[in-house]
Design an enzyme around this catalytic site. Structure first.
Site: not given
Length: 353
Positions: A97, A178, A225, A311-312
């Site tokens: 990424q 971002y 993304r 994710g987690r």
């Protein structure tokens, strides 16, 4: 059994299943370099259909957090080969990424003389953790038109470096407040020079980055993304639909490997973007305060998405596909060890016997 465990191709990359390890910053790099511990961490999770790495800065000024890795030097490329080698040896696939954080950063994290940059000099509210403690976000320096073009070239160069390092492709991080996201939002992009203003101006930077990267390594090795309407990092998008519909339509001809949508709650917009996009759709579904769980596999079966990003659960369960396929118990993630540190909370989560 759910079709989540069936193979699928994203661009030129054939995946063993439809479970994606979502990108997660872990802040364990040193001097911009990943380590043998990083290789062990990703190698342990190679049963994911696809691993998307933590955010990797495409240039020195793109760094926004401490202890994050880069892909803009020969030394960094060499270090990443250990990671891609470990994943491939275990039968996995891995995309890097590429993340330029833009205004989300601080001068103490950057080489001397550099400051965070952005489309416009609009500071984010809030603070950032640094090795010197929490610090307020600074007002970023507005990029010149020439610097924007150089930033586009930096993304393309980092993508070429990723392929040289052994990655199967790259994901461009256009989400979560971002740099690419900052260009997409009128709240952070107040330019009037063709890189902002109208909807075509707002999407121009994202389109040019995607086009440059696709030109450098192939659209079939490039993913994007996005997070329409996501408020992370002090973002404000009162009407995201026209911008993201334009973005997806403008990039459709590039035949990208995938579109990765991080939902902010608008499932109908997700469906509309899926209709406009011809490649695979990875969904990081909106689940409120809980992490994405086994119940979200139904979104693959009903056609909402082609793949689901976890994710987690992947952080805490290196063998997550096996656990989900067999209905086995799941390890709980420990937030105290998410960032920085060593093996604890990184490579010591147990797999099933």
């Amino acid at each position: 059994m759910s079709i989540a465990f069936d193979p699928i191709a994203v661009g030129r990359t054939k995946l063993a299943n439809r479970l994606v390890m979502a990108p997660m910053t872990r802040s364990r790099a040193r001097d911009g370099l990943v380590t043998e511990l990083t290789a062990r961490y990703y190698g342990q999770r190679a049963s994911a259909g696809l691993i998307v790495t933590e955010g990797v800065q495409p240039s020195a000024v793109g760094q926004g957090y401490p202890f994050t890795p880069g892909l803009h030097s020969a030394e960094q490329v060499a270090a990443w080969r250990g990671v891609t080698g470990a994943v491939h040896a275990a039968g996995g696939k891995i995309f890097a990424q590429l993340l330029h954080t833009g205004r989300i950063g601080h001068p103490v994290l950057l080489p001397e003389g550099l400051v965070p940059v952005a489309p416009s000099p609009v500071a984010a509210r809030g603070q950032l953790f640094t090795p010197d403690g929490a610090k307020d976000f600074v007002t970023p320096r507005e990029l010149t038109a020439a610097e924007i073009e150089q930033t586009v070239a930096d993304f393309a160069a980092a993508a070429r470096n990723a392929v040289e390092a052994g990655f199967d492709g790259v994901e461009l991080h256009g989400a979560n407040g971002y740099l690419i996201h900052q260009f997409l939002s009128p709240g952070t992009n107040r330019r009037t020079d063709g890189w902002g203003g109208s909807v075509p101006g707002l999407v121009r930077f994202a389109v040019e980055v995607v086009s440059a990267v696709a030109g450098a390594i192939g659209g079939d090795r490039t993913g994007l993304r996005i997070s329409p309407g996501m408020p992370n990092n002090d973002m404000h998008e009162p009407d995201p639909r026209p911008v993201y519909e334009e973005l997806v339509s403008r990039t459709a001809a590039l035949d990208l490997a995938y579109l990765h949508v991080m939902e902010a709650g608008d499932r109908e917009l997700t469906r509309e973007l899926r209709r406009r996009f011809s490649g695979a759709l990875i969904l990081n579904p909106h689940t409120g305060d809980r992490p994405t769980g086994p119940e979200e596999l139904a979104l693959i079966d009903d056609g909402t998405a082609d793949l689901i990003a976890f994710g987690r659960l992947f952080l805490a369960n290196p063998d997550l596909p096996r656990r989900l396929a067999t209905g086995s118990p799941l390890n709980a993630a420990d937030p105290a060890t998410f960032y920085d540190g060593g093996a604890e909370g990184y490579t010591d989560y147990p797999a099933l016997p």
